[in-house]
Design a protein around this motif. Structure first.
Motif, PDB file in Angstrom:
ATOM      1  N   SER A 172       0.835  -1.198   0.000  1.00  7.38           N
ATOM      2  CA  SER A 172       0.000   0.000   0.000  1.00  7.38           C
ATOM      3  C   SER A 172       0.872   1.250   0.000  1.00  7.38           C
ATOM      4  CB  SER A 172      -0.877   0.026   1.260  1.00  7.38           C
ATOM      5  OG  SER A 172      -1.465   1.306   1.409  1.00  7.38           O
ATOM      6  N   ASP A 173       0.773   2.051  -1.058  1.00  3.76           N
ATOM      7  CA  ASP A 173       1.566   3.283  -1.085  1.00  3.76           C
ATOM      8  C   ASP A 173       1.169   4.224   0.033  1.00  3.76           C
ATOM      9  OD1 ASP A 173       2.285   3.929  -4.618  1.00  3.76           O
ATOM     10  OD2 ASP A 173       2.830   2.306  -3.266  1.00  3.76           O
ATOM     11  N   GLY A 174      -0.147   4.298   0.309  1.00  2.36           N
ATOM     12  CA  GLY A 174      -0.606   5.192   1.370  1.00  2.36           C
ATOM     13  C   GLY A 174      -0.038   4.798   2.726  1.00  2.36           C
ATOM     14  N   CYS A 231      -4.382  -1.179  -6.139  1.00  2.00           N
ATOM     15  CA  CYS A 231      -3.426  -0.109  -5.804  1.00  2.00           C
ATOM     16  C   CYS A 231      -2.524   0.220  -6.998  1.00  2.00           C
ATOM     17  CB  CYS A 231      -2.603  -0.510  -4.592  1.00  2.00           C
ATOM     18  SG  CYS A 231      -1.752   0.862  -3.825  1.00  2.00           S
ATOM     19  N   ASP A 232      -1.937   1.378  -6.929  1.00  2.00           N
ATOM     20  CA  ASP A 232      -1.204   2.000  -8.046  1.00  2.00           C
ATOM     21  C   ASP A 232      -0.438   1.042  -8.953  1.00  2.00           C
ATOM     22  OD1 ASP A 232       0.080   4.856  -6.152  1.00  2.00           O
ATOM     23  OD2 ASP A 232      -1.920   4.049  -6.420  1.00  2.00           O
ATOM     24  N   LYS A 233       0.495   0.270  -8.346  1.00  2.00           N
ATOM     25  CA  LYS A 233       1.450  -0.496  -9.170  1.00  2.00           C
ATOM     26  C   LYS A 233       0.805  -1.742  -9.737  1.00  2.00           C
ATOM     27  CE  LYS A 233       2.163  -0.387  -5.523  1.00  2.00           C
ATOM     28  NZ  LYS A 233       1.179   0.114  -4.553  1.00  2.00           N
ATOM     29  N   TYR A 272      -5.228  10.266  -8.896  1.00  2.00           N
ATOM     30  CA  TYR A 272      -3.904   9.908  -8.437  1.00  2.00           C
ATOM     31  C   TYR A 272      -3.437   8.746  -9.302  1.00  2.00           C
ATOM     32  CZ  TYR A 272      -5.836  12.611  -4.542  1.00  2.00           C
ATOM     33  OH  TYR A 272      -6.451  13.585  -3.779  1.00  2.00           O
ATOM     34  N   THR A 273      -2.422   8.032  -8.879  1.00  2.00           N
ATOM     35  CA  THR A 273      -1.830   7.063  -9.797  1.00  2.00           C
ATOM     36  C   THR A 273      -2.761   5.906 -10.142  1.00  2.00           C
ATOM     37  OG1 THR A 273       0.343   7.625  -8.920  1.00  2.00           O
ATOM     38  CG2 THR A 273       0.174   5.586 -10.188  1.00  2.00           C
ATOM     39  N   ALA A 274      -3.501   5.396  -9.160  1.00  5.50           N
ATOM     40  CA  ALA A 274      -4.385   4.254  -9.456  1.00  5.50           C
ATOM     41  C   ALA A 274      -5.437   4.641 -10.498  1.00  5.50           C
ATOM     42  CB  ALA A 274      -5.047   3.758  -8.173  1.00  5.50           C
ATOM     43  N   THR A 298       2.237  11.873 -12.363  1.00  7.16           N
ATOM     44  CA  THR A 298       3.563  11.833 -12.997  1.00  7.16           C
ATOM     45  C   THR A 298       4.058  10.393 -13.127  1.00  7.16           C
ATOM     46  OG1 THR A 298       4.510  12.188 -10.797  1.00  7.16           O
ATOM     47  CG2 THR A 298       4.318  14.131 -12.239  1.00  7.16           C
ATOM     48  N   ASN A 299       3.550   9.503 -12.277  1.00  4.71           N
ATOM     49  CA  ASN A 299       3.980   8.098 -12.375  1.00  4.71           C
ATOM     50  C   ASN A 299       3.644   7.495 -13.730  1.00  4.71           C
ATOM     51  OD1 ASN A 299       5.296   7.278  -9.927  1.00  4.71           O
ATOM     52  ND2 ASN A 299       3.344   7.593  -8.886  1.00  4.71           N
ATOM     53  N   ALA A 300       2.637   8.091 -14.407  1.00  4.29           N
ATOM     54  CA  ALA A 300       2.253   7.543 -15.715  1.00  4.29           C
ATOM     55  C   ALA A 300       3.420   7.619 -16.700  1.00  4.29           C
ATOM     56  CB  ALA A 300       1.058   8.311 -16.265  1.00  4.29           C
ATOM     57  N   PRO A 304      11.403   5.738  -4.300  1.00  3.16           N
ATOM     58  CA  PRO A 304      10.195   5.958  -3.501  1.00  3.16           C
ATOM     59  C   PRO A 304       9.460   7.242  -3.882  1.00  3.16           C
ATOM     60  CG  PRO A 304      12.152   6.391  -2.189  1.00  3.16           C
ATOM     61  CD  PRO A 304      12.632   5.761  -3.445  1.00  3.16           C
ATOM     62  N   GLU A 305       8.146   7.266  -3.579  1.00  4.98           N
ATOM     63  CA  GLU A 305       7.327   8.455  -3.799  1.00  4.98           C
ATOM     64  C   GLU A 305       7.509   9.429  -2.638  1.00  4.98           C
ATOM     65  OE1 GLU A 305       3.326   7.096  -4.253  1.00  4.98           O
ATOM     66  OE2 GLU A 305       3.668   6.311  -6.248  1.00  4.98           O
ATOM     67  N   MET A 306       7.433  10.736  -2.936  1.00  9.28           N
ATOM     68  CA  MET A 306       7.753  11.790  -1.971  1.00  9.28           C
ATOM     69  C   MET A 306       6.505  12.572  -1.546  1.00  9.28           C
ATOM     70  SD  MET A 306      11.045  11.720  -1.452  1.00  9.28           S
ATOM     71  CE  MET A 306      11.066   9.946  -1.539  1.00  9.28           C
ATOM     72  N   PHE A 324       7.070  10.937  -7.443  1.00 13.41           N
ATOM     73  CA  PHE A 324       5.997  11.505  -6.652  1.00 13.41           C
ATOM     74  C   PHE A 324       4.780  10.598  -6.690  1.00 13.41           C
ATOM     75  CE2 PHE A 324       8.395  15.076  -5.855  1.00 13.41           C
ATOM     76  CZ  PHE A 324       8.815  15.733  -6.996  1.00 13.41           C
ATOM     77  N   SER A 325       3.946  10.728  -5.674  1.00  7.87           N
ATOM     78  CA  SER A 325       2.639  10.106  -5.695  1.00  7.87           C
ATOM     79  C   SER A 325       1.755  10.914  -6.629  1.00  7.87           C
ATOM     80  CB  SER A 325       2.097  10.172  -4.266  1.00  7.87           C
ATOM     81  OG  SER A 325       0.773  10.578  -4.264  1.00  7.87           O
ATOM     82  N   GLY A 326       0.640  10.313  -7.012  1.00  7.44           N
ATOM     83  CA  GLY A 326      -0.307  11.050  -7.833  1.00  7.44           C
ATOM     84  C   GLY A 326      -0.946  12.188  -7.062  1.00  7.44           C
TER      85      GLY A 326
HETATM   86 MG   LIG Z   1       1.678   5.730  -5.451  1.00  8.19          MG
END
Ligand SMILES: [Mg+2]
Ligand SMILES: CC[C@H](C)C(=O)C(=O)O
Length: 561
Positions: free
Chosen positions: A83-85, A125-127, A201-203, A274-276, A447-449, A473-475
């Protein structure tokens, strides 16, 4: 029958040798008639680790039933998630991008190892999305992606809350702008149940782009996980997948360069993460499609931002769903020639055919703007270059009050000390924070900041403090922030040579990230630079650090050329 089904049949020549293989299937309850049916994997991302994935089991159960009803043999297997969160701001965040590769390997390994005829990948989740699709592309058997669905907003004092509300509350509370009671209530109420983080966000960025890419069904990417329509999507997807197996319609037939352009156009139009950029470089690599970091800049110039979505906008993905969803966005883009209508999709129809019955933009909503009246005339995801990032770096550049900032470098070799400086009021307006040794190899795991960028926003410094990092960065991140700086510090990139107090410019107009230090001085610093010892020497992080490509190439592990 498909080639794999043939190989499992009682075909007397080759079939005899397959008796031991078949006997194992009898142990799974197969009847002889089953050997002629397509074997379709269900990659089940269900997990009680995180709300993003805690509502997936009922989708996996529905998939098994639906595939049996359509005459297939479903084979359930698991894929992991973190979980990124929950990991954000901790050492655990170093495993986030790594998990993309682990998920891709899981899908590829199970599909290839079991001769599957097709696969349905379910994630939250995102990834999960990029990892699942990378596995689908590597295995390249007919496949469909099922997004578990977004989360509904939390509620407090008439406010819609989501996970970024809490990250930003950290900054507000530390700056004395929020009571302790409100801070604690926001923490308790922001996440009301299952579903992936609710903003663009990323997801939701990756799920929305998968609809545009053609690997998920129309409308599926913005459904709420708790709503039953996600089960209808699973049933329709199962039918589409079995048809795709019959037609031998494979992921690499769908994920073409034009389809990736469609996906990136939707990411730009919706203000995505930005993760895209990182993930589509990796997806293109897995698909064998030529795609570079500069292609994003080419697309940005021509695709406007149409959707008013968090983190910097007003609305959540569920609001986008209710306003018409991704099909409404795609219909608007197609009408203005900004996406390709002739791309084939998992429905067996082209993008234009899928959109034919989609109504025009509704006048009673203001989530999605028409191309003739966009939020921003050009896309938000910019690729910056300059002497700090000759391979490139990524920033969201729309809506910035100060699109150009030049200031003294505040240098941190880890995230925790940077966050502490922000929380203790040591960072002032005009500073440019440099967070380094956080890249694919140096982190390791890039890692995301969100913890530091969210705290800056909460303290009201998001428009006046620059932040650059070789991490990502995170989304949920926005502000004057630049990520994916390449080459990374661990590889001796210029970001490693920055000294406290050096002047740095972030220029969103010229798309420039520049360190104002003479080349001769930089040459001296480079000559003196010594790579630090790796933070991990065993296990998955050490393997990632050893094999990860540059962020400008998607930080993939299988780029050997
Ligand atoms: Mg993320
Ligand atoms: C809100 C951020 C979410 C937790 C995340 O990690 C992302 O969007 O990348």
């Amino acid at each position: 029958m498909t080639d794999a089904a043939n190989r499992r049949s009682r075909n007397i020549t080759e079939g005899v040798a397959r008796a031991p293989n078949r006997s194992m299937y009898y142990g799974m309850g197969y009847q002889e008639s089953d050997f002629g049916k397509p074997m379709i994997g269900v990659a089940n991302g269900h997990s009680t680790i995180t709300p993003c994935n805690s509502g997936l089991q009922r989708l996996a159960d529905a998939a098994v039933i639906a595939l049996k009803e359509t005459g297939a043999n479903p084979q359930l297997f698991g894929t992991p998630t973190i979980s990124d969160g929950m990991a954000m701001g901790t050492e655990g965040m170093k495993y986030s991008l790594v998990s993309r590769e682990v998920i891709a390997d899981c899908v590829e390994t199970c599909v290839g190892g079991q001769w599957m005829d097709g696969v349905m990948v379910i994630g939250g989740c995102d990834k999960n999305m990029p990892g699942g699709l990378m596995g689908m592309l590597r295995a390249n058997v007919p496949a469909v992606y099922i997004y578990g669905g977004t989360i509904l907003p939390g509620k407090y004092k008439g406010q819609d809350l989501n996970i970024v509300s809490v990250f930003e509350a950290v900054g507000q509370f530390s700056a004395g702008k929020m009571s302790e009671e409100d801070f604690c209530e926001i923490e308790r109420r922001a996440i009301p149940g299952s579903g992936s983080c609710g903003g663009m966000y990323t997801a939701n960025t990756m799920s929305s782009s998968f609809e545009a890419l053609g690997v998920s069904l129309p409308y599926s990417s913005t459904m709420a996980n708790v709503e039953d329509e996600v089960l209808g999507n699973v049933r329709e997807a199962a039918q589409a997948l079995v048809e795709a197996v019959k037609r031998d319609l494979k992921p690499r037939d769908i994920v073409t360069r034009e389809a990736i352009e469609n996906a990136v156009a939707v990411i730009l139009a919706t203000g995505g993460s930005t993760n895209a950029v990182l993930h589509y470089l990796a997806i293109a690599h897995a698909a064998g499609v030529a795609w570079s970091i500069d292609d994003f800049e080419r697309m940005r110039k021509k695709v406007p931002v149409l959707c008013d979505l968090k983190p910097s906008g007003r609305f959540l993905a569920i609001d986008l769903h209710r306003a018409g969803g991704i099909p409404a966005v795609m219909k608007e883009l197609l009408a203005h020639g900004l996406i390709h209508g002739d791309c084939m999709t998992i429905t067996g129809k082209t993008v234009a055919e899928n959109l034919a019955e989609v109504p025009a933009l509704r006048a009673d909503q203001d989530v999605i703007r028409p191309v003739t009246n966009p939020l921003y005339a050009q896309g938000h995801l910019a690729i910056l270059k300059g002497n700090i990032a000759p391979e490139g770096c990524v920033a969201k550049i729309t809506g910035l009050k100060n699109p150009v900032i030049t200031g003294p470098a505040r240098v941190f070799d880890d995230e925790q000390s940077a966050l502490a400086a922000i929380m203790n009021g040591k960072i002032k307006a005009g500073d440019v924070m440099v967070l380094r040794y956080l890249g694919p190899k140096g982190g390791p795991g890039m890692p995301e900041m969100l913890a530091p960028t969210g705290a800056l926003i909460g303290q009201g410094l998001g428009e006046s403090v620059g932040l650059i990092t070789d991490g990502r960065f995170s989304g949920g991140t926005w502000g004057m922030v630049v990520g994916h700086v390449a080459p990374e510090a661990y590889e001796g990139g210029t970001i490693a040579l920055v000294h406290e107090g050096d002047r740095i410019s972030i220029d969103a107009h010229q798309l420039l990230l520049q360190l104002h230090v003479d080349d001769e001085v930089l040459a001296q610093r480079r000559a003196a630079w010594v790579r630090p010892a790796p933070r991990y020497t065993r296990g998955v992080l050490a393997k990632f650090a050893k094999n990860a490509a540059s962020a400008s190439l998607g930080a993939v592990l299988d780029r050997f050329e």
